[in-house]
Design a protein around this motif. Structure first.
Motif, mmCIF file in Angstrom:
data_model
loop_
_atom_site.group_PDB
_atom_site.id
_atom_site.type_symbol
_atom_site.label_atom_id
_atom_site.label_comp_id
_atom_site.label_asym_id
_atom_site.label_seq_id
_atom_site.Cartn_x
_atom_site.Cartn_y
_atom_site.Cartn_z
ATOM 1 N N PHE A 14 -84.987 -95.436 -3.619
ATOM 2 C CA PHE A 14 -83.734 -95.623 -3.205
ATOM 3 C C PHE A 14 -83.102 -95.905 -1.632
ATOM 4 N N GLU A 15 -84.180 -95.150 -1.388
ATOM 5 C CA GLU A 15 -84.209 -95.397 0.638
ATOM 6 C C GLU A 15 -84.765 -96.784 0.647
ATOM 7 N N TRP A 16 -85.795 -97.297 -0.363
ATOM 8 C CA TRP A 16 -85.896 -98.510 0.403
ATOM 9 C C TRP A 16 -84.888 -99.951 0.525
ATOM 10 N N VAL A 17 -84.462 -99.985 -0.874
ATOM 11 C CA VAL A 17 -82.883 -100.966 -1.118
ATOM 12 C C VAL A 17 -82.461 -100.833 -0.243
ATOM 13 N N GLY A 18 -81.950 -99.666 0.691
ATOM 14 C CA GLY A 18 -81.073 -99.700 1.552
ATOM 15 C C GLY A 18 -80.015 -99.594 0.716
ATOM 16 N N PHE A 19 -78.530 -100.016 1.957
ATOM 17 C CA PHE A 19 -77.228 -100.318 1.323
ATOM 18 C C PHE A 19 -76.428 -98.774 1.815
ATOM 19 N N THR A 20 -75.436 -99.607 1.872
ATOM 20 C CA THR A 20 -74.821 -98.438 2.899
ATOM 21 C C THR A 20 -74.345 -97.008 2.053
ATOM 22 N N LYS A 21 -74.870 -95.727 2.869
ATOM 23 C CA LYS A 21 -74.741 -94.611 2.045
ATOM 24 C C LYS A 21 -73.898 -93.466 2.493
ATOM 25 N N LYS A 22 -73.661 -92.496 1.498
ATOM 26 C CA LYS A 22 -72.681 -91.112 2.057
ATOM 27 C C LYS A 22 -73.629 -90.589 1.385
ATOM 28 N N THR A 23 -73.549 -88.777 2.446
ATOM 29 C CA THR A 23 -73.854 -87.837 1.506
ATOM 30 C C THR A 23 -72.682 -86.481 1.668
ATOM 31 N N ILE A 24 -72.963 -86.070 0.612
ATOM 32 C CA ILE A 24 -72.076 -85.241 0.052
ATOM 33 C C ILE A 24 -73.192 -83.741 -0.162
ATOM 34 N N ASN A 25 -73.160 -82.591 0.333
ATOM 35 C CA ASN A 25 -73.380 -81.599 0.400
ATOM 36 C C ASN A 25 -72.541 -80.467 -0.560
ATOM 37 N N PHE A 26 -73.889 -79.819 -1.112
ATOM 38 C CA PHE A 26 -73.834 -78.838 -2.420
ATOM 39 C C PHE A 26 -74.489 -77.785 -2.256
ATOM 40 N N LYS A 27 -73.905 -76.757 -3.140
ATOM 41 C CA LYS A 27 -74.746 -75.488 -3.160
ATOM 42 C C LYS A 27 -75.702 -75.589 -4.717
ATOM 43 N N ASN A 28 -76.930 -74.758 -4.005
ATOM 44 C CA ASN A 28 -78.126 -74.603 -5.364
ATOM 45 C C ASN A 28 -77.273 -73.926 -5.853
ATOM 46 N N VAL A 29 -77.405 -75.000 -7.449
ATOM 47 C CA VAL A 29 -77.013 -74.153 -8.502
ATOM 48 C C VAL A 29 -78.648 -73.962 -9.077
ATOM 49 N N GLU A 30 -78.304 -72.761 -10.173
ATOM 50 C CA GLU A 30 -79.721 -72.260 -11.330
ATOM 51 C C GLU A 30 -79.643 -73.532 -12.745
ATOM 52 N N ARG A 31 -80.905 -73.327 -13.294
ATOM 53 C CA ARG A 31 -80.764 -74.000 -14.394
ATOM 54 C C ARG A 31 -80.342 -73.511 -15.458
ATOM 55 N N HIS A 32 -78.681 -73.957 -15.901
ATOM 56 C CA HIS A 32 -77.985 -73.154 -17.026
ATOM 57 C C HIS A 32 -78.980 -72.253 -18.007
ATOM 58 N N GLU A 33 -80.309 -73.029 -18.808
ATOM 59 C CA GLU A 33 -80.982 -72.722 -20.111
ATOM 60 C C GLU A 33 -82.376 -72.753 -19.565
ATOM 61 N N GLY A 34 -82.957 -72.282 -20.240
ATOM 62 C CA GLY A 34 -84.906 -73.033 -20.335
ATOM 63 C C GLY A 34 -85.486 -73.356 -18.687
#
Length: 318
Positions: A180-200
């Motif tokens: 993903f980083e090697w191919v490049g192109f324009t990138k936008k980063t969005i932050n989100f809070k850590n979420v635990e697994r629902h099940e399993g």
């Protein structure tokens, strides 16, 4: 605009129904045209049966089932090969990647970004998993030529030209974070809070995480080989220095009985350097071996995707 969503599945029987329902609810709310590609990566539980049930309930669901477990990298590649959308969103099936954030990703895509990456914080993550992960990113960023950011994973939206660029890379040993980083192109980063697994329970054991880290370090550069060269050069210089000092002492004081510690220390040190270097070289040779075999990344044993329909959608989009 058609949006493709790709979710690798491995023993996620407890999460599949909720995942598909949440995705459909979100996409219908914003009136997005979408397809959901579920890739069953050789699950040993009832995942495939549930996937087929959900495919009957939701016409947008497509599925691919492998003949055995080929790994998440192969599952993501299969999804990208099969998707017909103008863009694709990759997300995990354990609901740690909240589908509710998909509209926000699409908004930035419409603004012209080719990659919209969700970066999670590690709040609440267990220290046993958190510390090795942080160490991995510090190590890999010193070892490879591309820059990886802690928290940026597979949960991302990629445009069609990014998809086509990724599919043009034919190597067998794949490390998606690096790709993903090697191919490049324009990138936008969005932050989100850590979420635990629902099940399993997560299928990534400590051993698999270590193997994943090794793949990441070796797949994108030859610095470990260069390290062997420098390490060997320094060792050789020290050995030559030791020989010269010993020879001078013999000339000045005569031949003395050799010390047991000196012999053992020299043998162990040189032996460890040689084994270390051979191990790194062996990793590269092993990857060359797999590349020359030319084996497919995965084998499909069951699917409801018609390749002709995919080609038609791609032509219509073009």
């Amino acid at each position: 605009m058609l949006i493709s969503l790709i979710a690798p599945i491995y023993n996620e029987e407890k999460n599949i129904r909720l995942l598909t329902e949440k995705i459909d609810q979100t996409m219908q709310q914003y009136q997005y045209e979408y397809e959901l590609i579920l890739v069953n990566d050789g699950s040993k539980d009832d995942s495939l049966h549930i996937i087929k049930q959900q495919a009957q309930l939701f016409s947008q669901i497509k599925y691919i089932s492998f003949s055995r477990n080929f790994g998440k990298e192969s599952a993501m590649l299969a999804g990208l090969n099969a998707c017909a959308g103008d863009c694709a969103i990759i997300l995990d099936a354990d609901l740690q990647h909240p589908p509710e954030r998909i509209p926000e990703m699409i908004t930035y895509y419409n603004e012209g970004y080719d990659q919209v990456v969700m970066k999670r914080d590690r709040t609440g993550e267990h220290v046993i998993r958190k510390l090795p992960t942080q160490l991995f990113y510090k190590l890999i960023n010193k070892a490879v030529d591309i820059k990886l950011t802690d928290g940026e994973g597979d949960f991302r939206l990629i445009s069609r030209r990014v998809i086509d660029s990724i599919l043009s890379l034919k190597e067998y040993n794949r490390f998606s974070k690096g790709i993903f980083e090697w191919v490049g192109f324009t990138k936008k980063t969005i932050n989100f809070k850590n979420v635990e697994r629902h099940e399993g329970i997560s299928s990534f054991s400590p051993k698999r995480l270590i193997d994943y880290a090794i793949d990441g370090i070796i797949s994108y550069n030859n610095k470990p080989l260069r390290l062997c060269f420098h390490f060997s050069a320094v060792t050789m210089a020290l050995c030559i220095l030791y020989i010269l000092i010993t020879f001078i002492q013999i000339l000045r004081h005569g031949i003395e009985e050799p010390g047991y510690f000196t012999i053992i220390a020299s043998v162990l040190f040189l032996g460890s350097v040689q084994l270390f270097s051979l191990g790194i070289i062996g990793e590269y040779i092993g990857r060359i071996y797999y590349e020359t075999k030319g084996r497919p990344h995965y084998i499909i044993c069951d699917t409801n995707i018609n390749e002709t329909d995919i080609q038609k959608k791609v032509r219509n989009r073009a």
